[in-house]
Design a protein around this motif. Structure first.
Motif, short mmCIF file in Angstrom:
data_model
loop_
_atom_site.label_atom_id
_atom_site.label_comp_id
_atom_site.label_asym_id
_atom_site.label_seq_id
_atom_site.Cartn_x
_atom_site.Cartn_y
_atom_site.Cartn_z
N ARG A 1 -8.37 -4.11 16.65
CA ARG A 1 -8.51 -2.68 16.38
C ARG A 1 -7.27 -1.67 16.59
O ARG A 1 -7.23 -0.68 15.92
CB ARG A 1 -9.70 -2.30 16.81
N ALA A 2 -6.30 -2.24 17.61
CA ALA A 2 -5.41 -1.54 17.70
C ALA A 2 -4.09 -1.71 17.00
O ALA A 2 -3.08 -1.02 17.07
CB ALA A 2 -4.92 -1.53 19.39
N ARG A 3 -4.09 -2.62 16.20
CA ARG A 3 -2.90 -3.02 15.36
C ARG A 3 -2.95 -2.36 13.96
O ARG A 3 -3.92 -2.12 13.54
CB ARG A 3 -2.79 -4.59 14.94
N PRO A 4 -1.73 -2.31 13.52
CA PRO A 4 -1.78 -1.34 12.10
C PRO A 4 -2.41 -2.21 10.93
O PRO A 4 -2.56 -3.56 11.11
CB PRO A 4 -0.10 -1.35 11.60
N LYS A 5 -3.17 -1.48 10.34
CA LYS A 5 -3.87 -2.23 9.10
C LYS A 5 -3.41 -2.15 7.73
O LYS A 5 -2.95 -1.04 7.41
CB LYS A 5 -5.43 -1.62 9.05
N PRO A 6 -2.99 -3.22 6.86
CA PRO A 6 -2.43 -3.20 5.67
C PRO A 6 -3.43 -2.23 4.86
O PRO A 6 -4.63 -2.29 4.91
CB PRO A 6 -2.49 -4.67 5.08
N LYS A 7 -2.83 -1.34 3.98
CA LYS A 7 -3.47 -0.55 2.85
C LYS A 7 -3.99 -1.41 1.89
O LYS A 7 -3.46 -2.46 1.33
CB LYS A 7 -2.63 0.27 2.27
N ARG A 8 -5.34 -1.30 1.58
CA ARG A 8 -6.07 -2.43 0.40
C ARG A 8 -5.31 -1.89 -0.91
O ARG A 8 -5.51 -0.75 -1.49
CB ARG A 8 -7.35 -2.05 0.33
N THR A 9 -4.61 -2.66 -1.70
CA THR A 9 -3.94 -2.80 -2.82
C THR A 9 -3.80 -3.84 -3.58
O THR A 9 -3.57 -4.98 -2.95
CB THR A 9 -2.41 -1.96 -2.59
N VAL A 10 -3.59 -3.74 -4.79
CA VAL A 10 -3.30 -4.86 -5.84
C VAL A 10 -1.89 -4.50 -6.30
O VAL A 10 -1.85 -3.21 -6.98
CB VAL A 10 -4.33 -4.95 -7.06
N TRP A 11 -0.93 -5.38 -5.93
CA TRP A 11 0.52 -5.09 -6.32
C TRP A 11 1.44 -6.21 -6.72
O TRP A 11 1.45 -6.91 -5.73
CB TRP A 11 0.92 -4.22 -5.06
N VAL A 12 1.88 -6.39 -7.93
CA VAL A 12 2.90 -7.29 -8.19
C VAL A 12 4.06 -6.56 -9.02
O VAL A 12 3.89 -5.30 -9.41
CB VAL A 12 2.34 -8.46 -9.13
N GLN A 13 5.18 -7.26 -8.88
CA GLN A 13 6.32 -6.53 -9.54
C GLN A 13 7.01 -7.62 -10.06
O GLN A 13 7.04 -8.85 -9.92
CB GLN A 13 7.29 -6.00 -8.45
N ALA A 14 7.66 -7.38 -11.29
CA ALA A 14 8.50 -8.38 -12.09
C ALA A 14 10.23 -7.86 -11.98
O ALA A 14 10.21 -6.61 -12.45
CB ALA A 14 8.10 -8.52 -13.37
N VAL A 15 10.92 -8.84 -11.69
CA VAL A 15 12.49 -8.49 -12.10
C VAL A 15 13.12 -9.39 -12.77
O VAL A 15 12.65 -10.77 -12.75
CB VAL A 15 13.14 -8.47 -10.64
N ASP A 16 14.05 -9.22 -13.53
CA ASP A 16 14.81 -10.08 -14.11
C ASP A 16 15.92 -10.68 -13.18
O ASP A 16 16.18 -10.48 -12.07
CB ASP A 16 15.50 -9.50 -15.36
N PHE A 17 16.88 -11.68 -13.71
CA PHE A 17 17.59 -12.45 -12.69
C PHE A 17 18.96 -11.61 -12.40
O PHE A 17 19.72 -11.89 -11.86
CB PHE A 17 18.11 -13.64 -13.25
N ASP A 18 19.09 -10.23 -13.17
CA ASP A 18 19.99 -9.42 -12.57
C ASP A 18 19.67 -8.33 -11.59
O ASP A 18 19.98 -7.47 -10.86
CB ASP A 18 20.49 -8.36 -13.75
#
Length: 154
Positions: free
Chosen positions: A93-110
């Motif tokens: 209860r005292a530790r930071p809690k992660p925000k509930r999110t759905v998240w993905v990223q896409a990058v190219d090889f540059d």
């Protein structure tokens, strides 16, 4: 490396990419060619914690981002290990809690950001795995008992 997590081998096998969760980055380790045996950073200063990665059928590197950066964790990560362990020894209860999110990223090889897909995690959250196949995204989670499926926006 700072908590090496996801790994992707380039289609031409010239390099391997490694998500460094605690470094908020994706490192590139060169396997062949004039840079063989060296490494550089493909993507730096990500806005969240990179987790597992996958090479999509679209040729992009898809990165699961389970949670955005947390200001408290940003301050703790550079501290000596003993101080970080003290924080993680605190009750849940005292530790930071992660925000509930759905998240993905896409990058190219540059290292260019091609997709940044994020929404509030009301029914699904903490995406730790992502796979793209023919425009469909399959999302896994550390905390959910299902797999989410969605389309890559056109």
């Amino acid at each position: 490396m700072q908590f090496a997590n996801g790994v992707v081998l380039a289609p031409d096998r010239t390099c391997v990419l490694v998500a460094e969760t605690a470094g908020y980055r994706v490192a590139r380790y060169w396997l062949t060619g004039p840079k063989a045996g060296t490494h550089d950073i493909l993507v730096e200063n990500l806005p969240g914690f990179p987790d597992n990665m996958a090479l999509g059928s679209d040729g992009l590197v898809w990165i699961a981002v389970p949670a955005p950066r947390d200001p408290l964790l940003d301050r703790l990560l550079p501290l000596p290990g003993i101080l970080r362990r003290v924080v993680w020894a605190l009750p849940d209860r005292a530790r930071p809690k992660p925000k509930r999110t759905v998240w993905v990223q896409a990058v190219d090889f540059d290292g260019r950001l091609v997709h940044d897909l994020q929404c509030e995690g009301t029914d699904f959250s903490m995406v730790t795995g992502v796979v793209e196949q023919d425009g469909t995204l399959y999302l896994g989670s550390l905390t959910e008992s299902a797999v989410a499926v969605t389309r890559v926006p056109a």
